[in-house]
Design a protein around this motif. Structure first.
Motif, PDB file in Angstrom:
ATOM      1  N   LEU A 180      47.191  45.935  36.935  1.00 35.66           N
ATOM      2  CA  LEU A 180      47.149  45.047  35.967  1.00 35.66           C
ATOM      3  C   LEU A 180      46.549  45.383  34.723  1.00 35.66           C
ATOM      4  CD1 LEU A 180      47.270  42.223  34.661  1.00 35.66           C
ATOM      5  CD2 LEU A 180      45.312  41.447  36.007  1.00 35.66           C
ATOM      6  N   LYS A 181      47.411  45.196  33.679  1.00 34.03           N
ATOM      7  CA  LYS A 181      46.835  45.707  32.579  1.00 34.03           C
ATOM      8  C   LYS A 181      46.792  44.491  31.262  1.00 34.03           C
ATOM      9  CE  LYS A 181      48.187  50.539  32.825  1.00 34.03           C
ATOM     10  NZ  LYS A 181      49.360  51.421  32.620  1.00 34.03           N
ATOM     11  N   ASN A 182      46.159  44.856  30.166  1.00 34.54           N
ATOM     12  CA  ASN A 182      46.253  43.739  29.174  1.00 34.54           C
ATOM     13  C   ASN A 182      47.098  44.347  27.903  1.00 34.54           C
ATOM     14  OD1 ASN A 182      44.705  45.626  27.730  1.00 34.54           O
ATOM     15  ND2 ASN A 182      42.645  44.584  27.623  1.00 34.54           N
ATOM     16  N   ASP A 183      47.214  43.509  26.838  1.00 36.54           N
ATOM     17  CA  ASP A 183      48.313  43.809  25.782  1.00 36.54           C
ATOM     18  C   ASP A 183      47.937  45.187  25.211  1.00 36.54           C
ATOM     19  OD1 ASP A 183      50.180  42.310  25.573  1.00 36.54           O
ATOM     20  OD2 ASP A 183      49.106  40.787  24.371  1.00 36.54           O
ATOM     21  N   VAL A 237      43.298  49.150  31.673  1.00 40.81           N
ATOM     22  CA  VAL A 237      43.499  48.479  33.163  1.00 40.81           C
ATOM     23  C   VAL A 237      42.454  47.368  33.677  1.00 40.81           C
ATOM     24  CG1 VAL A 237      43.507  49.205  35.475  1.00 40.81           C
ATOM     25  CG2 VAL A 237      44.534  50.743  33.811  1.00 40.81           C
ATOM     26  N   LEU A 238      42.806  46.434  33.987  1.00 41.36           N
ATOM     27  CA  LEU A 238      41.812  45.053  34.089  1.00 41.36           C
ATOM     28  C   LEU A 238      41.459  45.175  35.589  1.00 41.36           C
ATOM     29  CD1 LEU A 238      43.627  42.461  31.858  1.00 41.36           C
ATOM     30  CD2 LEU A 238      41.595  43.959  31.532  1.00 41.36           C
ATOM     31  N   PHE A 247      51.864  43.541  34.725  1.00 41.79           N
ATOM     32  CA  PHE A 247      51.615  43.952  36.148  1.00 41.79           C
ATOM     33  C   PHE A 247      52.641  44.884  36.291  1.00 41.79           C
ATOM     34  CE2 PHE A 247      49.957  39.569  36.505  1.00 41.79           C
ATOM     35  CZ  PHE A 247      48.838  39.734  37.428  1.00 41.79           C
ATOM     36  N   ASP A 248      52.287  45.895  37.013  1.00 46.45           N
ATOM     37  CA  ASP A 248      53.340  47.081  37.320  1.00 46.45           C
ATOM     38  C   ASP A 248      52.942  47.064  39.144  1.00 46.45           C
ATOM     39  OD1 ASP A 248      54.676  48.304  35.513  1.00 46.45           O
ATOM     40  OD2 ASP A 248      52.816  48.946  34.807  1.00 46.45           O
ATOM     41  N   ALA A 249      53.728  46.498  40.037  1.00 46.35           N
ATOM     42  CA  ALA A 249      53.707  46.205  41.259  1.00 46.35           C
ATOM     43  C   ALA A 249      54.625  47.018  42.125  1.00 46.35           C
ATOM     44  CB  ALA A 249      53.554  44.578  41.836  1.00 46.35           C
TER      45      ALA A 249
END
Ligand code: ZN
Length: 161
Positions: free
Chosen positions: A16-19, A23-24, A134-136
């Protein structure tokens, strides 16, 4: 071939990353996230992106606050005396706590800052107002048990009752 639909137990690895591309949160390097699809265990925008996917599929989802953790709302963070948390509390920014009002209603709060004598708490999720990237990757899909469906969450990793 099993695909992701309501009431499937789904395992994913995700980042999960923000704008800004920071990486959060990430499941890589630990166990995959296991959740019950359609039960609101993960944010709506991520559930929608994963709907109909199969094991091995990858998805990228850009989730706006209305399908993520909501817009920020209400009053700014409020100070609470540290003493209200009991003796020698372990408190850190980002930590979720549950407060109870005088009627016994429970509400989730998040700690924003810990100062000498007081703690700033906010009713907004720390990621409220953020667009989530999100990259999942789908690692596993299985049927939920009846007990999992009744509880609305997955029983795994020692969570059993
Ligand atoms: Zn349960």
């Amino acid at each position: 071939m099993s695909t992701i639909t309501e009431n499937k137990v789904v395992s994913i690895h995700y980042t999960l990353k923000n704008d800004a591309g920071e990486v959060l949160d990430s499941s890589h390097g630990s166990e995959p996230l296991v959740y019950l699809h359609g039960a609101g265990n993960v944010v709506l925008g991520l559930e929608k992106a994963l709907e109909g996917k199969s094991i091995g599929d990858s998805v990228s989802a850009i989730v706006s606050p209305d399908e993520g953790y909501g817009e920020r709302s209400g009053p700014p963070p409020q100070p609470v005396p540290k003493a209200a948390f009991g003796p020698a509390p372990v408190l850190h920014p980002g930590m979720a706590i549950v407060a109870e009002d005088q009627q016994g209603n429970q509400m989730p709060l998040w700690i924003v800052a810990v100062e000498d004598a007081q703690v700033l708490v906010d009713h907004n999720h720390p990621l409220a107002g953020e667009t989530l990237h999100f990259d999942a990757e789908v690692v596993d899909i299985r049927e939920a048990t009846e007990q999992e469906l009744a509880h609305g969450h997955v029983h795994a990793h020692g969570h059993d009752h």
